[in-house]
Enzyme design. Structure first.
Site, short mmCIF file in Angstrom:
data_model
loop_
_atom_site.label_atom_id
_atom_site.label_comp_id
_atom_site.label_asym_id
_atom_site.label_seq_id
_atom_site.Cartn_x
_atom_site.Cartn_y
_atom_site.Cartn_z
N HIS A 19 28.36 41.78 35.30
CA HIS A 19 29.30 40.67 35.10
C HIS A 19 29.50 39.86 36.38
O HIS A 19 30.19 38.83 36.36
CB HIS A 19 30.63 41.16 34.51
CG HIS A 19 31.59 41.76 35.47
ND1 HIS A 19 31.74 43.11 35.62
CD2 HIS A 19 32.48 41.19 36.32
CE1 HIS A 19 32.68 43.35 36.52
NE2 HIS A 19 33.14 42.19 36.96
N GLU A 49 28.50 43.63 57.09
CA GLU A 49 29.80 42.98 57.21
C GLU A 49 30.92 44.01 57.39
O GLU A 49 30.89 45.08 56.80
CB GLU A 49 30.11 42.15 55.96
CG GLU A 49 29.25 40.92 55.78
CD GLU A 49 29.78 39.72 56.56
OE1 GLU A 49 30.57 39.94 57.51
OE2 GLU A 49 29.41 38.59 56.23
N ASN A 98 34.38 42.42 58.98
CA ASN A 98 35.28 41.27 58.83
C ASN A 98 34.47 40.13 58.23
O ASN A 98 33.61 39.55 58.90
CB ASN A 98 35.85 40.88 60.18
CG ASN A 98 36.90 39.78 60.08
OD1 ASN A 98 36.84 38.93 59.19
ND2 ASN A 98 37.85 39.78 60.99
N VAL A 148 34.54 36.51 59.98
CA VAL A 148 34.15 36.35 61.39
C VAL A 148 32.70 36.78 61.54
O VAL A 148 32.30 37.82 61.01
CB VAL A 148 35.05 37.20 62.32
CG1 VAL A 148 34.54 37.16 63.75
CG2 VAL A 148 36.50 36.73 62.25
N GLU A 188 25.53 41.00 61.32
CA GLU A 188 25.31 40.69 59.92
C GLU A 188 23.85 40.30 59.66
O GLU A 188 23.15 39.81 60.55
CB GLU A 188 26.20 39.53 59.46
CG GLU A 188 27.68 39.79 59.59
CD GLU A 188 28.26 39.40 60.94
OE1 GLU A 188 29.48 39.35 61.06
OE2 GLU A 188 27.46 39.14 61.87
N ASP A 214 27.13 47.71 32.39
CA ASP A 214 27.53 46.70 33.38
C ASP A 214 26.87 46.99 34.72
O ASP A 214 27.48 47.46 35.67
CB ASP A 214 29.06 46.69 33.51
CG ASP A 214 29.58 45.52 34.33
OD1 ASP A 214 28.81 44.57 34.56
OD2 ASP A 214 30.76 45.56 34.73
N SER A 234 34.50 43.72 42.05
CA SER A 234 33.50 44.06 41.04
C SER A 234 32.13 44.24 41.68
O SER A 234 31.77 43.53 42.62
CB SER A 234 33.41 42.96 39.98
OG SER A 234 34.49 43.03 39.11
#
Length: 246
Positions: A63, A75, A77, A80, A85, A107, A200
């Protein structure tokens, strides 16, 4: 549940009633780099979570589907740039062929990244389950969901909550007629601690294995309304076959 699901599928975790937002309740800020498999799905904004299962594939909730997704890894934060990352676009997004958007059965979806990521201390995969987790197994749920029951306070830092797998009979009694064999409940019947779905698509990891995907629930940390999660152990063959074919 079916009538309630009309309100669902807006990119954040599915949680009912609508005056109770998606959030981690009774949790804590995750220690940095302690959840290296957690990813953020981004479409110009964070909208769902997911789990890295190898250097080029992510598992999330069906979904959460969008035509194009940027996957953000490493990640902590999310508002920022911390220097660790990795941002990678999706190459393929594959929902389970039997996904039912009304009941949220099956799902689950897979995202193939446009290029492999570099695995390190901040970005690492989580193993698929070798067997299904029995009731009572302690699990870690994580996400960047809203932290307020009323209003909006999206946390910058990744949030965690520890919770057990509940007996399937308790899960079915909490949501009569709505729980399929592809769903598990994780949380506390007395309420007070809940991902409510966090975000989700995000992970439920038990004994180092991905056992659940944040899917839906009723309210936030309410008594007799635990969070409901996609039962990943039912999909290991589908995941492996889909990866092999793509």
């Amino acid at each position: 549940m079916s009538a309630l699901l009309i309100l669902a599928l807006v990119g954040a975790a599915v949680a009912f009633p609508v005056d109770d937002d998606d959030k981690i309740v009774g949790g804590y800020t995750c220690r940095e780099s302690s959840v290296p498999y957690q990813v953020s799905l981004n479409a110009g904004y964070h909208f769902c979570g997911g789990s890295l299962i190898n250097d080029q594939w992510v598992v999330s909730a069906a979904h959460c589907y969008k035509y194009r997704i940027q996957v953000r890894l490493g990640e902590h934060n999310i508002n920022v740039l911390e220097g660790n990352e990795q941002f990678v676009d999706s190459a393929k997004i594959i929902r389970h062929p039997n996904y039912n958007s009304w009941t949220l059965d099956n799902d689950i979806m897979l995202i193939k990244l446009a290029s492999p990521v570099t695995l390190n201390a901040r970005v690492a995969s989580v193993p698929l389950p070798s067997s299904c987790a029995p009731a009572g197994t302690q699990c870690l749920i994580s996400g960047w969901g809203n932290t307020l029951s009323n209003g909006v306070n999206n946390p910058d830092l990744l949030q965690c909550v520890d919770a057990p797998v509940l007996p399937q009979a308790d899960c079915e009694a909490s949501y009569p007629g709505d729980i399929t064999n592809n769903m598990i409940c994780v949380g506390f019947l007395e309420g007070g601690k809940d991902s409510c779905q966090g975000d989700s698509g995000g992970p439920v990891v038990c004994n180092g294995e991905l056992q659940g995907i944040v899917s839906w629930g009723y309210g936030c940390a309410q008594p007799d309304a635990p969070g409901v999660y996609t039962k990943v152990c039912n999909y290991v063959d589908w995941i492996q076959n889909t990866i092999a074919d793509n």
